[in-house]
Design a protein around this motif. Sequence first.
Motif, mmCIF file in Angstrom:
data_model
loop_
_atom_site.group_PDB
_atom_site.id
_atom_site.type_symbol
_atom_site.label_atom_id
_atom_site.label_comp_id
_atom_site.label_asym_id
_atom_site.label_seq_id
_atom_site.Cartn_x
_atom_site.Cartn_y
_atom_site.Cartn_z
ATOM 1 N N ALA A 144 8.505 10.136 -2.067
ATOM 2 C CA ALA A 144 8.383 9.508 -3.642
ATOM 3 C C ALA A 144 6.625 9.015 -3.493
ATOM 4 O O ALA A 144 6.267 9.369 -4.637
ATOM 5 C CB ALA A 144 9.317 8.394 -3.687
ATOM 6 N N PHE A 145 5.943 8.968 -1.881
ATOM 7 C CA PHE A 145 4.844 7.762 -2.357
ATOM 8 C C PHE A 145 3.985 8.479 -1.013
ATOM 9 O O PHE A 145 3.507 8.389 -0.535
ATOM 10 C CB PHE A 145 4.942 6.701 -1.889
ATOM 11 N N ALA A 146 3.859 9.997 -1.294
ATOM 12 C CA ALA A 146 2.865 10.539 -0.499
ATOM 13 C C ALA A 146 1.342 10.717 -1.151
ATOM 14 O O ALA A 146 1.012 10.590 -2.724
ATOM 15 C CB ALA A 146 3.288 12.187 -0.574
ATOM 16 N N PRO A 147 1.094 10.801 -0.100
ATOM 17 C CA PRO A 147 0.479 11.505 1.312
ATOM 18 C C PRO A 147 1.198 10.087 1.844
ATOM 19 O O PRO A 147 0.898 9.026 1.987
ATOM 20 C CB PRO A 147 -0.224 12.120 2.105
ATOM 21 N N ALA A 148 1.775 10.174 2.684
ATOM 22 C CA ALA A 148 2.296 8.729 4.056
ATOM 23 C C ALA A 148 2.059 8.811 5.572
ATOM 24 O O ALA A 148 1.647 9.982 5.711
ATOM 25 C CB ALA A 148 4.074 8.410 3.799
ATOM 26 N N ARG A 149 1.317 7.558 5.962
ATOM 27 C CA ARG A 149 1.303 7.576 6.663
ATOM 28 C C ARG A 149 1.547 7.245 8.497
ATOM 29 O O ARG A 149 2.312 5.441 7.836
ATOM 30 C CB ARG A 149 -0.205 7.307 7.297
ATOM 31 N N PRO A 150 2.195 8.065 8.795
ATOM 32 C CA PRO A 150 3.900 6.857 9.982
ATOM 33 C C PRO A 150 3.250 6.281 10.700
ATOM 34 O O PRO A 150 1.871 6.387 11.119
ATOM 35 C CB PRO A 150 4.047 8.323 10.795
ATOM 36 N N LEU A 151 3.619 5.398 11.570
ATOM 37 C CA LEU A 151 3.542 4.034 11.648
ATOM 38 C C LEU A 151 4.201 3.277 12.772
ATOM 39 O O LEU A 151 5.836 4.013 12.765
ATOM 40 C CB LEU A 151 3.501 2.179 11.010
ATOM 41 N N GLU A 152 3.897 3.120 14.425
ATOM 42 C CA GLU A 152 4.833 2.922 15.155
ATOM 43 C C GLU A 152 5.732 1.779 15.199
ATOM 44 O O GLU A 152 5.447 0.772 13.246
ATOM 45 C CB GLU A 152 3.944 2.851 16.698
ATOM 46 N N GLY A 153 7.196 1.323 15.253
ATOM 47 C CA GLY A 153 8.064 0.659 15.330
ATOM 48 C C GLY A 153 7.974 -0.219 15.295
ATOM 49 O O GLY A 153 6.747 0.473 17.214
ATOM 50 N N SER A 154 8.955 -1.636 15.518
ATOM 51 C CA SER A 154 8.160 -2.262 16.263
ATOM 52 C C SER A 154 9.600 -2.456 17.435
ATOM 53 O O SER A 154 9.381 -3.257 18.741
ATOM 54 C CB SER A 154 8.631 -3.598 15.707
ATOM 55 N N ALA A 155 10.639 -1.696 17.301
ATOM 56 C CA ALA A 155 11.871 -1.009 18.621
ATOM 57 C C ALA A 155 12.048 0.776 17.775
ATOM 58 O O ALA A 155 11.807 0.965 17.373
ATOM 59 C CB ALA A 155 12.480 -1.959 17.680
ATOM 60 N N PRO A 156 12.748 0.966 19.309
ATOM 61 C CA PRO A 156 12.892 2.172 19.651
ATOM 62 C C PRO A 156 13.839 2.440 18.140
ATOM 63 O O PRO A 156 13.685 3.749 17.476
ATOM 64 C CB PRO A 156 13.662 2.120 20.592
ATOM 65 N N LEU A 161 5.804 3.482 7.433
ATOM 66 C CA LEU A 161 5.541 4.133 7.044
ATOM 67 C C LEU A 161 4.076 3.382 5.850
ATOM 68 O O LEU A 161 4.688 1.982 5.350
ATOM 69 C CB LEU A 161 5.914 5.141 5.550
ATOM 70 N N GLU A 162 3.302 3.647 5.708
ATOM 71 C CA GLU A 162 1.721 3.214 5.280
ATOM 72 C C GLU A 162 2.379 4.283 3.912
ATOM 73 O O GLU A 162 1.921 5.312 4.009
ATOM 74 C CB GLU A 162 0.606 3.194 6.154
ATOM 75 N N LEU A 163 2.177 3.450 2.580
ATOM 76 C CA LEU A 163 2.283 4.391 1.674
ATOM 77 C C LEU A 163 1.282 3.628 0.658
ATOM 78 O O LEU A 163 1.069 2.518 0.724
ATOM 79 C CB LEU A 163 3.765 3.663 0.949
ATOM 80 N N THR A 164 1.329 4.499 -0.302
ATOM 81 C CA THR A 164 0.063 4.785 -1.435
ATOM 82 C C THR A 164 1.116 4.358 -2.291
ATOM 83 O O THR A 164 1.712 5.515 -3.301
ATOM 84 C CB THR A 164 -0.761 4.818 -1.735
ATOM 85 N N VAL A 165 1.616 2.792 -3.506
ATOM 86 C CA VAL A 165 2.094 2.921 -4.147
ATOM 87 C C VAL A 165 1.419 2.365 -5.568
ATOM 88 O O VAL A 165 1.313 1.190 -5.202
ATOM 89 C CB VAL A 165 3.700 1.834 -4.362
ATOM 90 N N PRO A 166 0.853 3.241 -6.473
ATOM 91 C CA PRO A 166 -0.769 2.954 -7.244
ATOM 92 C C PRO A 166 -0.060 0.889 -8.004
ATOM 93 O O PRO A 166 0.916 0.769 -8.030
ATOM 94 C CB PRO A 166 -0.704 3.658 -8.591
#
Length: 185
Positions: A144-156, A161-166
Amino acid sequence: MPPEPFTPLHFQLVLLRRMADHNPELVETARADLGVSVADMREANRRWQAMRHARGGRSGVSQYRSVLGTPEHRLTRKIGDLTCEALLWPVPLWPDLRFEVLLSPTGATWNEWLIRAPGVPGPRLRTLADLTPWSCTVDEAARAFAPARPLEGSAPTRWGLELTVPPRRVRAEFTWGLLQRWQEV
């Protein structure tokens, strides 16, 4: 006396236990709907962790099969050049979702999370107001909010995701693949 079997109800409690860190009110409501106590949820999580780390115990997908039974769906997925198998089980607490275990070509467990059930339409995600807790999965938000950048989670069991939601950039946090919260970057 042998311990009671670990059932799909117990598995749902394991999912909820990790989500309680971000959305205790939603978890409380879900727990009440399931008719279980906080102590039941903690005990289910303790037993799950013990099973996951037991020497000589079941591992990977065999553990899920022992708890959840035969998968409802077996799908083939292409990831780049690799062909993988995806096993999907229903999760009564979230009837529109399925718990997916993604297997490598060698049978190793690659990923375990909630996805939208095949054939069930996902939510319409257009604005920040649409990004409410438990409203969407990682894949749905990324599309829905491409392009999304995956981010490391705080647990397994967590993803980001870093998203652009204008007109804003947000960091969305997911537990077991289900949206928990977001914050502006």
